[in-house]
Design an enzyme around this catalytic site. Structure first.
Site, PDB file in Angstrom:
ATOM      1  N   LYS A 164       0.855  -1.202   0.000  1.00 47.93           N
ATOM      2  CA  LYS A 164       0.000   0.000   0.000  1.00 47.93           C
ATOM      3  C   LYS A 164       0.885   1.244   0.000  1.00 47.93           C
ATOM      4  CE  LYS A 164      -3.201   2.419   3.077  1.00 47.93           C
ATOM      5  NZ  LYS A 164      -4.373   2.574   2.216  1.00 47.93           N
ATOM      6  N   ASN A 194     -15.206  -9.463   0.906  1.00 50.84           N
ATOM      7  CA  ASN A 194     -15.229  -8.006   0.935  1.00 50.84           C
ATOM      8  C   ASN A 194     -14.196  -7.418  -0.011  1.00 50.84           C
ATOM      9  OD1 ASN A 194     -16.634  -5.890   1.894  1.00 50.84           O
ATOM     10  ND2 ASN A 194     -16.249  -6.390   4.043  1.00 50.84           N
ATOM     11  N   GLY A 196     -28.737   9.925   8.304  1.00 53.40           N
ATOM     12  CA  GLY A 196     -28.122   9.796   9.630  1.00 53.40           C
ATOM     13  C   GLY A 196     -26.889  10.639   9.842  1.00 53.40           C
ATOM     14  N   TYR A 203      -9.901  -3.282  -1.824  1.00 53.99           N
ATOM     15  CA  TYR A 203      -9.668  -3.139  -3.273  1.00 53.99           C
ATOM     16  C   TYR A 203      -8.379  -2.367  -3.458  1.00 53.99           C
ATOM     17  CZ  TYR A 203     -11.491   1.611  -2.692  1.00 53.99           C
ATOM     18  OH  TYR A 203     -11.701   2.895  -2.263  1.00 53.99           O
ATOM     19  N   HIS A 209     -22.513  10.716  -3.270  1.00 53.88           N
ATOM     20  CA  HIS A 209     -21.102  10.378  -3.469  1.00 53.88           C
ATOM     21  C   HIS A 209     -20.321  11.490  -4.138  1.00 53.88           C
ATOM     22  CE1 HIS A 209     -22.924   6.356  -2.955  1.00 53.88           C
ATOM     23  NE2 HIS A 209     -21.862   6.232  -2.185  1.00 53.88           N
ATOM     24  N   CYS A 242     -28.071   8.417   0.824  1.00 54.41           N
ATOM     25  CA  CYS A 242     -27.345   7.766   1.922  1.00 54.41           C
ATOM     26  C   CYS A 242     -26.860   8.857   2.875  1.00 54.41           C
ATOM     27  CB  CYS A 242     -26.175   6.954   1.337  1.00 54.41           C
ATOM     28  SG  CYS A 242     -25.339   5.891   2.539  1.00 54.41           S
TER      29      CYS A 242
END
Ligand code: GLN
Ligand code: ZN
Length: 769
Positions: free
Chosen positions: A19, A125, A447, A527, A709, A741
């Site tokens: 990473k 995942n 939320g 990912y 998004h 969302c």
């Protein structure tokens, strides 16, 4: 001799070195040469670590800079049109992976391309890059990373088994390129096979004797055309070289796809951690040369293997096949489990018992080796290891940390009526209308409000002990106050507290529940270079204390408008964690549901009129085989209902889901029996709304009016059009107005502008009424 093998290793590295490497490369801090040499070093380390743990057949080619499906596409020269102008292969690769934006320079033109689509890899995942194909697609073998990795390992004296994504899974999981007409990607098989043959030849020439071909789609329900493709592919490949093929399946059972075993390949790998019963079915089908790789050590979790149990199963295979034809392996690539428990210093010192139950990838390799050793030399040859293992398992079985009799008794005795609200929705609705007195098309949010830098800094200081509990509480209260005042000003109808106290919707609650643990280094790739560190559920779950009451009651005290309590649902609490494997998932989920039920009832008692229980993970938990869906939906929907059904008619239960793919699970969504469901909708076409209409969804519903998004502010006109569409399909008295969302990743200015517009849209349609 039985050999110990592995299918893939956590390529990201012990401390997420990969990473750091790729991210430094992306930001221009290191050169391509540095990136490559760093990667080579990592690969070398990983091969040696596996060797040290006793793995005899080590994989190569499992290492990737971003994703193996993308590697496969690039190896065969498949770059969609929009990336073809990028000359440097590595730059092109990363552009496909994550998009590329570059301004024009004296010598080059401006580049602005988005990333390719990502999709969840089966039920993990992990997300892979979806390859895109054209009907006239050409496949040509370019430099294949797997050949290069194989050669480098060989130069180090390690004879590895190269790993490739198999041709049928590769084509089947891909999709037609943007802009071309629909076609069956499997039609390209005759074109891709010569490229695979070429790849096999190169590996053979480089000195490989076995090749691992991953065909995970064999655990799915497949049409007969796909089965034919398998036959054709493996007939061609097996005749082309002397290389022996080990075909691997994982994450499930091969079942009716077992035809693949028949003489098409030299060996097959089965996931026996998930489906041990497959062994009996497959053993009689092998011819007298084929080998069987036993996936005994679970590559998807973090728990020590039950070595004796694995041996019982493995001995059956050896009895039938003889030891030369048996391999012992993890169930799937270990890239799905964290690197090594050696870095869990905190758990080791604070909870040594829990530590003694854990096994990450490095330790799993050692387990595989121990099983192989026991098969070769008899159990007595590894008696010390077996004894230690049995003692650890026994401690887990009997520990107070795993078993709480009160929780077990409660789960065993849940009365049937607890799964149902006292009255049906129409009746409840009457009580809620009276109590809440909401306008037509009530407005609300999902939320969270912006998680600003200030919030993150305060949380960090608090975790490090630099900010006292009292000061942190004051800080959080101020944030809630700001959010409530903001919502009043904007004119929303059902308010939220904004979730400033939550870093994450699962981990936050995990800290407030018994049975959850947290690792320091339990990272797995989600990912590309992005990793997640899921909490660990190791024991029976119950509330440590009320979890949200103080915040929500405080937020309600600031306004006369209804405040919405906010919880994460049982399935999501489970799905986004590493779960225990010593009780059935259904029981674990029921425990969480009961803890949440207490919280929901406490919120009601504290005077909170609306309570939202988020379940974004219900859909992703669907089993890989259709046949298993009903059983799963039955208990997962049941758990949601159990968590929410303890309240009176007038208390309004909301739920939220971040997807709109409801086609095949609509009945389950209706069965949740939430009074209000808010869902993502702004990006989907009218298909979604049509289902709700066709199926005559009976409860209230808020399809998202805009995409959260992007920082883009949706105009009033745009949302009016969308709302008018909704009104075509849904009865107006059931319709809500809300975003797709939560707003946590957005900035305040755009949130304000967008919500002002959204409220205006609701008002406009109310006036039309
Ligand atoms: N209540 C959560 C939020 O608003 C829901 C997040 C989600 O759906 N993933 O952030
Ligand atoms: Zn969501």
């Amino acid at each position: 001799m039985v050999s110990a093998t592995n299918l893939g290793f956590p390529y990201v590295g012990a401390k997420r070195e990969l990473k750091k490497l790729v991210e430094s490369f992306w930001s221009g801090k290191i050169s391509e040469a540095d990136l490559l040499s760093g990667a080579h070093q990592l690969q070398e380390t990983h091969w040696k670590v596996q060797q040290e743990q006793g793995i005899a057949q080590i994989p190569s080619g499992d290492f990737t800079f971003y994703d193996r499906m993308l590697d496969t596409a690039c190896n065969f020269g498949i770059a969609p049109q929009r990336y073809q102008h990028i000359q440097n292969p590595l730059e092109q690769y990363f552009a496909m992976a994550r998009g590329l934006q570059k301004s024009a320079t004296a010598t080059s033109e401006k580049v602005d391309v988005p990333a390719m689509e990502m999709k969840k890899w089966f039920d993990t995942n992990y997300h892979f890059i979806v390859p895109e194909f054209e009907p006239t697609q050409k496949f040509e073998l370019k430099t294949a990373r797997v050949v290069e990795q194989f050669k480098r390992a060989k130069a180090l004296g390690i004879n590895t088994r190269p790993v490739v994504v198999g041709p049928v899974s590769f084509l089947h999981l891909g999709k037609p390129a943007k802009g071309v007409e629909e076609f069956n990607t499997l039609d390209l098989l005759p074109k891709v096979l010569p490229a695979y043959v070429e790849l096999f030849k190169q590996l053979e020439a480089a000195g490989a004797d076995w090749i691992q071909v991953d065909e995970p789609i064999l655990v799915l329900d497949l049409e007969s055309s796909v089965k034919l493709a398998f036959e054709k592919a493996y007939k061609t490949l097996s005749g082309a070289t002397q290389l022996k093929t080990l075909l691997t399946t994982y994450f499930g059972r091969i079942d009716n796809n077992v035809f693949i075993v028949k003489d098409l390949v030299d060996g097959i790998h089965l996931d026996l951690a998930r489906n041990p019963e497959q062994l009996e079915a497959v053993l009689p089908l092998l011819n007298d040369k084929q080998i069987l790789s036993l996936g005994l050590v679970d590559g998807r979790n973090i728990w020590k293997n039950d070595l004796n149990k694995s041996l019982d199963l493995a001995e059956k295979a050896v009895a039938v096949l003889g030891s030369e034809r048996v391999l012992v392996a993890p169930s799937c690539s270990l890239a799905h489990s964290p690197y090594s428990t050696a870095f869990e210093k905190k758990i080791k010192s604070e909870n040594p018992e829990l530590f003694s139950w854990l096994s990450y990838s490095v330790e799993k390799c050692a387990e595989v080796a121990t099983i192989a050793k026991a098969l070769n030399g008899g159990r007595a040859s590894v008696q010390a290891e077996l004894n230690a293992n049995a003692a650890d398992l026994e401690s887990r079985r009997t520990s107070k940390q795993t078993t709480n009799p009160a929780v077990r008794e409660r789960v065993a005795a849940v009365p049937a009526q607890d799964y149902k609200r006292a009255n049906a929705f129409p009746h409840r609705r009457e009580a809620q209308v009276k109590k809440l007195n909401l306008p037509l098309y009530p407005t609300t949010t999902i939320g969270s409000f912006p998680q600003t830098k200030d919030i993150r800094v305060a949380r960090q200081k608090y975790t490090k002990g630099e900010l006292s509990q009292a000061d942190y509480d004051i800080f959080i209260k101020e944030e809630m106050k700001r959010v409530v005042e903001f919502q009043e000003k904007v004119g929303l109808d059902v308010l939220v507290h904004g979730e400033p106290e939550r870093n994450d919707m699962v981990e936050h609650f995990g800290h407030l529940l018994h049975g959850y643990g947290f690792t320091e280094n339990g990272w797995v790739v989600s990912y590309g270079s992005r990793c997640v560190k899921p909490p660990v559920i190791y024991g029976d779950v119950s509330r440590r204390c009320p979890m949200t009451i103080d915040e929500i009651v405080y937020a309600q005290s600031l306004t006369k408008k209804p405040m919405k309590g906010m919880l994460t649902g049982p399935v999501t609490m489970m799905k986004w964690s590493f779960i225990r494997n010593d009780i059935p998932a259904k029981d674990l989920c029921t425990q969480i549901a009961l803890a949440l039920r207490d919280e929901v009832v406490d919120l009601e008692t504290a005077g909170i009129p609306c309570i939202q229980v988020d379940e974004p993970a219900i859909r992703e938990g669907l089993p890989l085989r259709r046949q298993d869906w009903d059983a799963y939906l039955d208990w997962s929907v049941g758990c949601f209902r159990l968590s929410t059904a303890g309240v009176r008619d007038e208390t309004q239960i909301h739920t939220h889901m971040c997807y709109s793919d409801f086609n095949d699970i609509f009945d389950a969504i209706q069965a949740l029996d939430a009074d209000v469901i808010t869902i993502e909708n702004s990006k989907s076409d009218e298909k979604l709304l049509k289902i709700f209409e066709r199926k005559q969804y009976t409860n209230e519903i808020g399809p998202g009016l805009y995409d959260i998004h992007s920082p883009r502010v949706p105009s009033v006109e745009e949302m009016k059009t969308r709302f008018a569409d909704m009104l075509k399909y849904l009865p107006k008295h059931l319709l809500w107005a809300n975003p797709d969302c939560g707003l946590k990743s957005r900035g305040w200015p755009e949130v304000e502008a967008a919500l002002i517009n959204m409220v205006e849209v609701a008002k406009h349609f109310r006036e039309q009424d």
